[in-house]
Each structure stands twice: as structure tokens, then as C-alpha cells.
Motif scaffolding. Structure first.
Motif, PDB file in Angstrom:
ATOM      1  N   GLU A 176     -17.137 -52.463   4.716  1.00  0.00           N
ATOM      2  CA  GLU A 176     -17.011 -52.924   3.331  1.00  0.00           C
ATOM      3  C   GLU A 176     -18.290 -52.664   2.544  1.00  0.00           C
ATOM      4  O   GLU A 176     -18.243 -52.278   1.376  1.00  0.00           O
ATOM      5  N   ASP A 177     -19.444 -52.849   3.207  1.00  0.00           N
ATOM      6  CA  ASP A 177     -20.723 -52.565   2.550  1.00  0.00           C
ATOM      7  C   ASP A 177     -20.794 -51.100   2.141  1.00  0.00           C
ATOM      8  O   ASP A 177     -21.219 -50.764   1.031  1.00  0.00           O
ATOM      9  N   LEU A 178     -20.397 -50.208   3.064  1.00  0.00           N
ATOM     10  CA  LEU A 178     -20.437 -48.779   2.779  1.00  0.00           C
ATOM     11  C   LEU A 178     -19.433 -48.415   1.687  1.00  0.00           C
ATOM     12  O   LEU A 178     -19.731 -47.610   0.799  1.00  0.00           O
ATOM     13  N   HIS A 179     -18.250 -49.000   1.740  1.00  0.00           N
ATOM     14  CA  HIS A 179     -17.237 -48.751   0.708  1.00  0.00           C
ATOM     15  C   HIS A 179     -17.771 -49.130  -0.674  1.00  0.00           C
ATOM     16  O   HIS A 179     -17.634 -48.360  -1.638  1.00  0.00           O
ATOM     17  N   ASN A 180     -18.391 -50.289  -0.771  1.00  0.00           N
ATOM     18  CA  ASN A 180     -18.933 -50.749  -2.048  1.00  0.00           C
ATOM     19  C   ASN A 180     -20.057 -49.838  -2.540  1.00  0.00           C
ATOM     20  O   ASN A 180     -20.159 -49.548  -3.734  1.00  0.00           O
ATOM     21  N   PHE A 181     -20.883 -49.385  -1.610  1.00  0.00           N
ATOM     22  CA  PHE A 181     -21.988 -48.495  -1.968  1.00  0.00           C
ATOM     23  C   PHE A 181     -21.467 -47.173  -2.523  1.00  0.00           C
ATOM     24  O   PHE A 181     -21.923 -46.690  -3.561  1.00  0.00           O
ATOM     25  N   LEU A 182     -20.503 -46.583  -1.829  1.00  0.00           N
ATOM     26  CA  LEU A 182     -19.973 -45.283  -2.233  1.00  0.00           C
ATOM     27  C   LEU A 182     -19.126 -45.366  -3.501  1.00  0.00           C
ATOM     28  O   LEU A 182     -18.933 -44.354  -4.189  1.00  0.00           O
ATOM     29  N   SER A 183     -18.632 -46.546  -3.786  1.00  0.00           N
ATOM     30  CA  SER A 183     -17.794 -46.715  -4.974  1.00  0.00           C
ATOM     31  C   SER A 183     -18.605 -46.819  -6.264  1.00  0.00           C
ATOM     32  O   SER A 183     -18.033 -46.841  -7.344  1.00  0.00           O
ATOM     33  N   LYS A 184     -19.914 -46.873  -6.129  1.00  0.00           N
ATOM     34  CA  LYS A 184     -20.756 -46.945  -7.327  1.00  0.00           C
ATOM     35  C   LYS A 184     -20.454 -45.757  -8.235  1.00  0.00           C
ATOM     36  O   LYS A 184     -20.373 -44.620  -7.799  1.00  0.00           O
ATOM     37  N   THR A 185     -20.332 -46.028  -9.524  1.00  0.00           N
ATOM     38  CA  THR A 185     -19.985 -44.958 -10.461  1.00  0.00           C
ATOM     39  C   THR A 185     -21.086 -43.920 -10.598  1.00  0.00           C
ATOM     40  O   THR A 185     -20.836 -42.805 -11.045  1.00  0.00           O
ATOM     41  N   ILE A 186     -22.319 -44.284 -10.195  1.00  0.00           N
ATOM     42  CA  ILE A 186     -23.430 -43.328 -10.298  1.00  0.00           C
ATOM     43  C   ILE A 186     -23.180 -42.097  -9.437  1.00  0.00           C
ATOM     44  O   ILE A 186     -23.646 -40.995  -9.741  1.00  0.00           O
ATOM     45  N   PHE A 187     -22.428 -42.251  -8.335  1.00  0.00           N
ATOM     46  CA  PHE A 187     -22.137 -41.123  -7.446  1.00  0.00           C
ATOM     47  C   PHE A 187     -20.771 -40.541  -7.790  1.00  0.00           C
ATOM     48  O   PHE A 187     -19.734 -41.101  -7.423  1.00  0.00           O
ATOM     49  N   LYS A 188     -20.760 -39.415  -8.475  1.00  0.00           N
ATOM     50  CA  LYS A 188     -19.507 -38.800  -8.899  1.00  0.00           C
ATOM     51  C   LYS A 188     -19.124 -37.606  -8.025  1.00  0.00           C
ATOM     52  O   LYS A 188     -17.946 -37.321  -7.829  1.00  0.00           O
ATOM     53  N   LYS A 189     -20.141 -36.892  -7.532  1.00  0.00           N
ATOM     54  CA  LYS A 189     -19.905 -35.725  -6.676  1.00  0.00           C
ATOM     55  C   LYS A 189     -20.592 -35.954  -5.329  1.00  0.00           C
ATOM     56  O   LYS A 189     -21.810 -36.118  -5.275  1.00  0.00           O
ATOM     57  N   ILE A 190     -19.795 -35.973  -4.269  1.00  0.00           N
ATOM     58  CA  ILE A 190     -20.328 -36.336  -2.951  1.00  0.00           C
ATOM     59  C   ILE A 190     -20.066 -35.204  -1.954  1.00  0.00           C
ATOM     60  O   ILE A 190     -18.933 -34.755  -1.788  1.00  0.00           O
ATOM     61  N   PHE A 191     -21.138 -34.755  -1.311  1.00  0.00           N
ATOM     62  CA  PHE A 191     -21.075 -33.686  -0.309  1.00  0.00           C
ATOM     63  C   PHE A 191     -21.240 -34.323   1.059  1.00  0.00           C
ATOM     64  O   PHE A 191     -22.227 -35.014   1.319  1.00  0.00           O
ATOM     65  N   ILE A 192     -20.276 -34.089   1.945  1.00  0.00           N
ATOM     66  CA  ILE A 192     -20.279 -34.738   3.260  1.00  0.00           C
ATOM     67  C   ILE A 192     -20.507 -33.712   4.362  1.00  0.00           C
ATOM     68  O   ILE A 192     -19.803 -32.710   4.449  1.00  0.00           O
ATOM     69  N   ILE A 193     -21.519 -33.973   5.195  1.00  0.00           N
ATOM     70  CA  ILE A 193     -21.823 -33.138   6.359  1.00  0.00           C
ATOM     71  C   ILE A 193     -21.454 -33.939   7.602  1.00  0.00           C
ATOM     72  O   ILE A 193     -21.838 -35.108   7.728  1.00  0.00           O
ATOM     73  N   ALA A 194     -20.715 -33.315   8.510  1.00  0.00           N
ATOM     74  CA  ALA A 194     -20.277 -34.043   9.705  1.00  0.00           C
ATOM     75  C   ALA A 194     -20.049 -33.079  10.856  1.00  0.00           C
ATOM     76  O   ALA A 194     -19.969 -31.867  10.662  1.00  0.00           O
ATOM     77  N   GLY A 195     -19.955 -33.641  12.045  1.00  0.00           N
ATOM     78  CA  GLY A 195     -19.539 -32.875  13.208  1.00  0.00           C
ATOM     79  C   GLY A 195     -18.026 -32.977  13.324  1.00  0.00           C
ATOM     80  O   GLY A 195     -17.464 -34.061  13.133  1.00  0.00           O
ATOM     81  N   ASN A 196     -17.367 -31.893  13.627  1.00  0.00           N
ATOM     82  CA  ASN A 196     -15.909 -31.874  13.612  1.00  0.00           C
ATOM     83  C   ASN A 196     -15.306 -32.929  14.535  1.00  0.00           C
ATOM     84  O   ASN A 196     -14.406 -33.678  14.142  1.00  0.00           O
ATOM     85  N   ASN A 197     -15.805 -33.038  15.756  1.00  0.00           N
ATOM     86  CA  ASN A 197     -15.249 -33.997  16.707  1.00  0.00           C
ATOM     87  C   ASN A 197     -15.592 -35.432  16.351  1.00  0.00           C
ATOM     88  O   ASN A 197     -14.723 -36.307  16.311  1.00  0.00           O
ATOM     89  N   SER A 198     -16.862 -35.696  16.090  1.00  0.00           N
ATOM     90  CA  SER A 198     -17.295 -37.070  15.809  1.00  0.00           C
ATOM     91  C   SER A 198     -16.701 -37.592  14.508  1.00  0.00           C
ATOM     92  O   SER A 198     -16.467 -38.791  14.355  1.00  0.00           O
ATOM     93  N   PHE A 199     -16.460 -36.696  13.552  1.00  0.00           N
ATOM     94  CA  PHE A 199     -15.908 -37.106  12.262  1.00  0.00           C
ATOM     95  C   PHE A 199     -14.531 -37.744  12.442  1.00  0.00           C
ATOM     96  O   PHE A 199     -14.230 -38.789  11.860  1.00  0.00           O
ATOM     97  N   LYS A 200     -13.723 -37.129  13.297  1.00  0.00           N
ATOM     98  CA  LYS A 200     -12.384 -37.665  13.538  1.00  0.00           C
ATOM     99  C   LYS A 200     -12.422 -38.855  14.490  1.00  0.00           C
ATOM    100  O   LYS A 200     -11.753 -39.875  14.266  1.00  0.00           O
ATOM    101  N   LEU A 201     -13.196 -38.706  15.575  1.00  0.00           N
ATOM    102  CA  LEU A 201     -13.247 -39.750  16.600  1.00  0.00           C
ATOM    103  C   LEU A 201     -13.784 -41.066  16.053  1.00  0.00           C
ATOM    104  O   LEU A 201     -13.310 -42.143  16.412  1.00  0.00           O
TER     105      LEU A 201
END
Length: 378
Positions: free
Chosen positions: A17-42
Motif C-alpha cells: 500500500e505504501d508503494l501504491h500510494n507513492f507511485l500514484s503521486k501525480t508528479i510521476f506521469k511517465k514511469i520506466f520499469i527495469i526488471a528481470g524477466n523471471n523475478s518480475f513475474k515470480l
């Protein structure tokens, strides 16, 4: 310093919930996500972001290489530049976090490979803010001002305050689903980092407190985290890894880390496992050569502190403690069983050693000494 650590602990009890609230801030409109394919899903982060970021403009980069490599880094830098995000989110293990840290401060300009090789790079924030979300409890990369990149199978360090992420979240739900092999390797890395930090020539009073607190937690919870994962031991290992990251941000690591990198690049052994291969051997070398210590602290007392943390009476008991947790975590320590023919490979291993980390060792080491220690490994 201890009070400061306690306060940090109170501040990083994060949840989704903390992360959801942080990312929902209107200041962040364009978000680039870097992840590992396996860990991202797991980890469940794929579904979490799908729901949380549905009102945002997003772009995803899923890494393909097991460790951060130069060519993939160039692609990442280009994609970030073209997208021009307000926020970069690096979510994964140490390799993913390192990619995010480096890509946000280096530009893909001519001869970048030479600049990295010669440590002549210039660090400058290229885009927006950087958020780190570890999916392993290990490297503490979410708080360190350095990152690793491999160029032609040789490891290079990129260092500077600009690399330190602007934000981080430690959320156990994203860590506990990792497989046992990853938990073993990454968790042991946290232990090794704190041990090495305590005897590093660059250690100081603050790093000693960070490393000590980290070790008290990690040595208590590591094996249960690997074999019987739950909310409590996952949270504790994540916090221990975070503290170990704070410790090595100050002190840096020593010989076992310096020598681990070629084992990763040449034999595809995960980082924490690679560190475990020589940790005990170099600790024994340092302990047996206390009279040659080249540091501004009493190395014998630092070893006594290590013994006290794990309730060992002497070095033999300390060695037995480390060997036991390695064995119980299924971190194979035999070159032969790992199918590493060490004698024909020793030249390549020695050429891939990180000299910066080696110089932090409390007893001076040259190439011949390192070679002898590796070849005589029990």
C-alpha cells in the motif's frame, strides 16, 4: 549511530500500500520499469504494476543477461533517453538495481567502454528520479553509491554519490517468492559483505555498527529464510541486507568479493555463491597474518567481534560456523563438484580480479599470494 539505525528500521517497514500510494503521486506521469524477466513475474510485481500504473504512461525493460553486461546497458540507456521518464523503477536483484543506477547517470557517448575501463566517466543524472525495489535479500544495492558492469567478461565498478537511488522500498511480499538458490546466494552475500566490511581497511566506527547489526540479524535468520520462508525472516533478511549495503558504502569489500567476479563471468556462478567460494580461505589468511595487518584499527579485535557475534570461541569455531551455514544453504564449496578445473583457469581468474576491492584487504596481497590461496583451497 545505533539510534540512527533503529530510526532507519522504523522508517523502512514498507508494504504494498505504501508503494501504491507513492507511485500514484501525480508528479510521476511517465514511469520506466527495469526488471528481470523471471523475478518480475515470480515476485508478483508484474500484476502489481499492471493495476497500480494503469493511469500512467509506462515502458518496461526486462533484462536478458544473468549479470549486468555493457551491450545490454547501452540498449537500456538508449531506451530511457527516448522515453524520458519522470521516474525509473529498478525492481529485481543486484544486477537489475545496478543497471538502473548506471543507466541513470551515464550517457551512451562515443568510447564509453574506454571511459569505463579507465575510470574516466562523468556521472550526471540523465532522467528523472530512481526508485529501487529489491526482490532479493542480499546486496543492499538500494542504498549503495556504486554499481557493477561487465565488459568483455571483466568486472568494472562505477562509483559516485549520483548512483545512489533517490528512493527505495523493502517489501517482503516481493522477496519471499524467490527460489531457494537465489535466497541462498543473495543472503550469503549480505553476510559476506558485513564480515568483509568489519575487516576492510576503509572501515570506520559507523560502518562497524552497520555491519555488526546486520550480522546479528542475518546469522540468526539466514537459514530459516532459505528453508522455511515466512514474513518475519524475510523482513529481517531484507533489513540485514540493507544494513550491509550501508556498511560497504563506507568501507567497501575486500579480497573474497574482488575474486568473486571472474567466477561469475567465467563459470556463471551467482554472485553470493561466488563470494562464498573463497571467503573462509581469505579470512583464515588474514587471521593467520595478524602481525602483518596494514590498517588503522586492531584487526585482532575485529576478529574477536566476529567471533562474539556468532558465539565462537576462536577462529576454528568461526570457520565451522560459516562452513555449516554454507552446507545447510546448499552453497557448494568444492571446485571439483562445481566442475571448475581450477589450475588451467587460474590465469583467467587472476586477470579478472578487481584490484580496487583487493586493496581494501587488511593484509596486503599480491597476485602470487592470491594464486597460492586459491590453489591451496581446502
Amino acid at each position: 549511530i545505533l539510534y540512527e539505525i533503529i530510526m532507519i528500521n522504523n522508517l523502512i517497514k514498507h508494504n504494498k500500500e505504501d508503494l501504491h500510494n507513492f507511485l500514484s503521486k501525480t508528479i510521476f506521469k511517465k514511469i520506466f520499469i527495469i526488471a528481470g524477466n523471471n523475478s518480475f513475474k515470480l515476485s508478483g510485481l508484474d500484476n502489481f504494476f499492471l493495476e497500480t500504473l494503469k493511469e500512467k504512461k509506462t515502458k518496461y525493460f526486462l533484462k536478458k543477461n544473468p549479470y549486468p553486461e555493457y551491450e545490454e546497458l547501452l540498449s537500456l540507456i538508449s531506451e530511457i533517453k527516448n522515453f524520458s521518464p519522470d521516474l525509473i523503477v529498478a525492481c529485481g536483484g543486484g544486477s537489475v538495481l545496478d543497471y538502473g543506477k548506471i543507466a541513470n547517470v551515464l550517457e551512451n557517448k562515443e568510447s564509453l567502454d574506454e571511459k569505463i575501463t579507465n575510470s574516466e566517466y562523468k556521472l550526471k543524472k540523465n532522467s528523472g528520479k530512481l526508485l529501487a525495489i529489491p526482490t532479493t535479500a542480499g546486496s543492499g544495492a538500494e542504498v549503495t553509491p556504486n554499481a557493477v558492469i561487465y565488459l568483455d567478461k571483466k568486472k568494472y565498478s562505477i562509483e559516485g554519490p549520483e548512483l545512489k537511488p533517490d528512493y527505495f522500498f523493502l517489501i517482503s511480499d516481493f522477496v519471499k517468492e524467490a527460489n531457494k538458490k537465489i535466497k541462498s546466494s543473495s543472503g550469503f552475500d549480505a553476510i559476506a559483505q558485513s564480515i568483509e566490511s568489519l575487516i576492510s581497511r576503509k572501515s570506520n566506527d559507523k560502518s562497524v555498527v552497520y555491519a555488526t547489526e546486520s550480522l546479528k540479524i542475518s546469522t540468526k535468520h539466514f537459514l530459516n529464510f532459505v528453508t522455511n520462508t515466512n514474513e518475519e525472516n524475510t523482513t529481517n533478511m531484507s533489513y540485514a541486507a540493507n544494513l550491509s549495503g550501508e556498511a560497504i558504502s563506507i568501507s567497501k569489500t575486500t579480497a573474497p568479493h574482488a575474486i568473486s567476479y571472474p567466477f561469475t563471468s567465467l563459470f556463471n556462478i551467482s554472485h553470493g555463491h561466488a563470494v562464498s567460494l573463497t571467503l573462509i580461505d581469505f579470512l583464515e589468511f588474514n587471521f593467520n597474518n595478524l602481525n602483518r595487518a596494514d590498517c588503522n584499527f586492531n584487526l585482532k579485535k575485529r576478529f574477536e567481534l566476529l567471533f562474539d557475534i556468532v558465539k565462537a570461541k576462536n577462529f576454528n569455531e568461526f570457520r565451522e560456523f560459516l562452513m555449516k551455514i554454507q552446507k545447510n544453504a546448499n552453497l557448494e564449496n568444492s571446485f571439483e563438484k562445481l566442475k571448475i578445473d581450477i589450475k588451467p583457469s587460474i590465469s583467467k581468474i587472476l586477470s579478472g580480479i578487481n584490484s580496487q576491492r583487493l586493496s581494501n584487504n587488511p593484509i596486503k596481497l599480491d597476485t602470487e599470494m592470491v594464486k597460492k590461496i586459491i590453489l591451496s583451497k581446502k
